[in-house]
Scaffold this motif. Structure first.
Motif, PDB file in Angstrom:
ATOM      1  N   LEU A 105      46.352   9.694  10.956  1.00  0.00           N
ATOM      2  CA  LEU A 105      45.692  11.193  11.424  1.00  0.00           C
ATOM      3  C   LEU A 105      45.427  11.245  12.849  1.00  0.00           C
ATOM      4  N   THR A 106      45.147   9.841  13.418  1.00  0.00           N
ATOM      5  CA  THR A 106      45.015   9.713  14.901  1.00  0.00           C
ATOM      6  C   THR A 106      46.340  10.450  15.632  1.00  0.00           C
ATOM      7  N   VAL A 107      47.472   9.817  14.988  1.00  0.00           N
ATOM      8  CA  VAL A 107      48.860  10.127  15.515  1.00  0.00           C
ATOM      9  C   VAL A 107      49.043  11.615  15.539  1.00  0.00           C
ATOM     10  N   PHE A 108      48.669  12.181  14.340  1.00  0.00           N
ATOM     11  CA  PHE A 108      49.075  13.663  14.335  1.00  0.00           C
ATOM     12  C   PHE A 108      47.935  14.321  15.186  1.00  0.00           C
ATOM     13  N   GLN A 109      46.883  14.023  15.470  1.00  0.00           N
ATOM     14  CA  GLN A 109      45.913  14.720  16.240  1.00  0.00           C
ATOM     15  C   GLN A 109      46.253  14.478  17.668  1.00  0.00           C
ATOM     16  N   SER A 110      46.758  13.218  18.257  1.00  0.00           N
ATOM     17  CA  SER A 110      47.468  13.057  19.672  1.00  0.00           C
ATOM     18  C   SER A 110      48.706  13.877  19.626  1.00  0.00           C
ATOM     19  N   TRP A 111      49.325  14.397  18.631  1.00  0.00           N
ATOM     20  CA  TRP A 111      50.471  15.481  18.852  1.00  0.00           C
ATOM     21  C   TRP A 111      49.835  16.899  18.723  1.00  0.00           C
ATOM     22  N   GLN A 112      48.715  17.149  18.881  1.00  0.00           N
ATOM     23  CA  GLN A 112      47.891  18.122  18.705  1.00  0.00           C
ATOM     24  C   GLN A 112      48.391  19.062  17.637  1.00  0.00           C
ATOM     25  N   LEU A 113      48.652  18.382  16.396  1.00  0.00           N
ATOM     26  CA  LEU A 113      48.924  19.166  15.224  1.00  0.00           C
ATOM     27  C   LEU A 113      47.665  19.352  14.514  1.00  0.00           C
ATOM     28  N   ARG A 114      47.747  20.642  13.510  1.00  0.00           N
ATOM     29  CA  ARG A 114      46.434  20.863  12.892  1.00  0.00           C
ATOM     30  C   ARG A 114      46.364  19.942  11.384  1.00  0.00           C
ATOM     31  N   SER A 115      45.555  18.856  11.611  1.00  0.00           N
ATOM     32  CA  SER A 115      45.629  17.871  10.595  1.00  0.00           C
ATOM     33  C   SER A 115      44.287  17.631  10.085  1.00  0.00           C
ATOM     34  N   GLU A 116      44.378  16.832   9.003  1.00  0.00           N
ATOM     35  CA  GLU A 116      42.876  16.582   8.297  1.00  0.00           C
ATOM     36  C   GLU A 116      43.226  15.585   7.200  1.00  0.00           C
ATOM     37  N   LEU A 117      42.195  14.926   7.157  1.00  0.00           N
ATOM     38  CA  LEU A 117      42.367  13.706   5.866  1.00  0.00           C
ATOM     39  C   LEU A 117      41.516  14.129   4.963  1.00  0.00           C
ATOM     40  N   THR A 118      41.819  14.247   3.385  1.00  0.00           N
ATOM     41  CA  THR A 118      41.155  14.212   2.523  1.00  0.00           C
ATOM     42  C   THR A 118      41.027  13.190   1.513  1.00  0.00           C
ATOM     43  N   ILE A 119      40.130  12.801   0.645  1.00  0.00           N
ATOM     44  CA  ILE A 119      39.895  11.538  -0.187  1.00  0.00           C
ATOM     45  C   ILE A 119      39.617  11.874  -1.607  1.00  0.00           C
ATOM     46  N   THR A 120      40.318  11.623  -2.511  1.00  0.00           N
ATOM     47  CA  THR A 120      40.264  11.876  -3.984  1.00  0.00           C
ATOM     48  C   THR A 120      40.181  10.213  -4.693  1.00  0.00           C
ATOM     49  N   VAL A 121      39.790  10.279  -5.978  1.00  0.00           N
ATOM     50  CA  VAL A 121      39.830   8.871  -6.342  1.00  0.00           C
ATOM     51  C   VAL A 121      40.655   8.976  -7.617  1.00  0.00           C
ATOM     52  N   SER A 122      41.376   7.931  -7.859  1.00  0.00           N
ATOM     53  CA  SER A 122      42.658   7.479  -8.909  1.00  0.00           C
ATOM     54  C   SER A 122      41.753   7.315 -10.098  1.00  0.00           C
ATOM     55  N   PRO A 123      42.677   7.701 -11.416  1.00  0.00           N
ATOM     56  CA  PRO A 123      41.840   6.849 -12.466  1.00  0.00           C
ATOM     57  C   PRO A 123      41.387   5.591 -12.557  1.00  0.00           C
ATOM     58  N   ALA A 124      41.849   4.634 -11.679  1.00  0.00           N
ATOM     59  CA  ALA A 124      41.666   3.321 -11.732  1.00  0.00           C
ATOM     60  C   ALA A 124      40.467   3.193 -10.740  1.00  0.00           C
ATOM     61  N   GLY A 125      39.948   4.260  -9.996  1.00  0.00           N
ATOM     62  CA  GLY A 125      38.764   4.103  -9.508  1.00  0.00           C
ATOM     63  C   GLY A 125      38.874   3.962  -7.933  1.00  0.00           C
ATOM     64  N   ASN A 126      40.104   3.853  -7.483  1.00  0.00           N
ATOM     65  CA  ASN A 126      40.635   3.535  -6.082  1.00  0.00           C
ATOM     66  C   ASN A 126      40.679   4.835  -5.374  1.00  0.00           C
ATOM     67  N   PRO A 127      40.161   4.843  -3.998  1.00  0.00           N
ATOM     68  CA  PRO A 127      40.328   5.905  -3.144  1.00  0.00           C
ATOM     69  C   PRO A 127      41.826   6.214  -3.006  1.00  0.00           C
ATOM     70  N   ILE A 128      42.229   7.548  -2.904  1.00  0.00           N
ATOM     71  CA  ILE A 128      43.324   8.113  -2.635  1.00  0.00           C
ATOM     72  C   ILE A 128      43.237   8.799  -1.147  1.00  0.00           C
ATOM     73  N   TYR A 129      44.031   8.559  -0.163  1.00  0.00           N
ATOM     74  CA  TYR A 129      43.846   9.225   0.972  1.00  0.00           C
ATOM     75  C   TYR A 129      45.077  10.023   1.277  1.00  0.00           C
ATOM     76  N   ARG A 130      45.041  11.373   1.468  1.00  0.00           N
ATOM     77  CA  ARG A 130      45.951  12.380   1.987  1.00  0.00           C
ATOM     78  C   ARG A 130      45.741  12.882   3.531  1.00  0.00           C
ATOM     79  N   ILE A 131      46.685  12.690   4.064  1.00  0.00           N
ATOM     80  CA  ILE A 131      46.748  12.972   5.722  1.00  0.00           C
ATOM     81  C   ILE A 131      47.668  14.411   5.673  1.00  0.00           C
ATOM     82  N   TRP A 132      46.993  15.584   6.013  1.00  0.00           N
ATOM     83  CA  TRP A 132      47.933  16.784   6.053  1.00  0.00           C
ATOM     84  C   TRP A 132      48.224  17.392   7.279  1.00  0.00           C
ATOM     85  N   VAL A 133      49.134  17.954   7.338  1.00  0.00           N
ATOM     86  CA  VAL A 133      49.434  19.118   8.721  1.00  0.00           C
ATOM     87  C   VAL A 133      49.643  20.030   7.741  1.00  0.00           C
ATOM     88  N   LYS A 134      48.949  21.208   8.340  1.00  0.00           N
ATOM     89  CA  LYS A 134      49.132  22.549   7.683  1.00  0.00           C
ATOM     90  C   LYS A 134      49.393  23.519   8.795  1.00  0.00           C
TER      91      LYS A 134
END
Length: 261
Positions: A197-226
């Protein structure tokens, strides 16, 4: 000791010829070393003494590949961080990719023998095997170890090679919308996600980080450029130092479709 489902003589022989030792094969096929050796004798398969003693067969490879930064090495490293696996017990690493063209290119870059792990009913994705203690050690120096998915850090990649590394990451675990408006990378590691995410932000891209949880209870991170104009901008960064083939073709096409050449 019964064989595991789907473990025919043919599959066992393919596993052996892929470079796996009897010790590695045991849990996969459900047979003892002696029984596996019996399959080899039955089919008159020439055996490597080191291999059946527990050491993976040595294949040709550039042992110093991850010691020197190049655009090709950075791309391969990005692929490995997302689609690779470090064997905890043996000095072996594996690249898995649906596009076998990519595996052949990795082998070419690493000056490695093109040796694929056997596929089977539960393992259909082509997997390139690299046996090297030195390469495994160099990856560990970069923070890439076995069972890395939840803990891998964002490597300290020199600025010059950062775009090539990120291209490898996207080729490995990136998703690009067909219309070219959205891209995301999925990771189980908070540190890696934050670094990307820091890299995308340094490239001045419209980016964000979202978090969901897997069925096993582990966090899943998604880094977006939109954005309609954001993905073409990202593409121009990523493919500046690409050759004619070291990328996933359809991902480049989707990101680049609105670039005004």
């Amino acid at each position: 000791m019964p064989r595991n489902p789907g473990m025919t003589d043919e599959v066992i022989i393919k596993l052996y010829k892929s470079g796996m030792s009897f010790k590695e094969m045991g849990p996969i096929v459900g047979l003892s070393d002696r029984a596996i050796r019996g399959v080899m004798y039955k089919h008159e398969i020439l055996m490597n003494r080191e291999q059946y003693s527990g050491q993976p067969r040595k294949h040709k490879v550039n042992e110093g590949y991850f010691k020197v930064w190049t655009h090709e090495m950075a791309w391969v490293l990005g692929l490995f961080v997302t689609d690779g696996h470090v064997n905890k017990q043996f000095h072996s690493i594996y690249f898995s990719q649906k596009d076998e063209r990519i595996l052949k290119l990795i082998a070419k870059y690493m000056d490695a023998d093109y040796v694929l792990s056997a596929t089977g009913p539960t393992k259909t994705t082509p997997t390139l095997i690299i046996n090297s203690k030195e390469i495994k050690k160099d990856l560990e120096m970069l923070g890439i170890i076995s069972n890395k998915s939840l803990s891998v850090p964002f490597p300290n990649v020199p600025e010059e090679y950062l775009a090539s590394f990120v291209r490898g990451v996207i080729d490995g675990d990136g998703w690009v919308q067909k219309t070219g408006y959205v891209m995301n990378v999925t990771s189980g590691s908070q540190d890696f996600a934050a670094g990307l995410l820091t890299v995308f932000q340094s490239w001045q891209l419209r980016s964000e980080l979202t978090i969901t949880v897997s069925p096993a209870g582990n966090p899943i991170y998604r880094i977006w450029v939109k954005g309609k104009y954001e993905l073409p901008k990202l593409a121009e960064i990523l493919y500046t130092n690409a050759t004619t083939d070291n990328f996933i073709f359809y991902k480049r096409q989707r990101m680049s479709q609105r670039i005004d050449y």
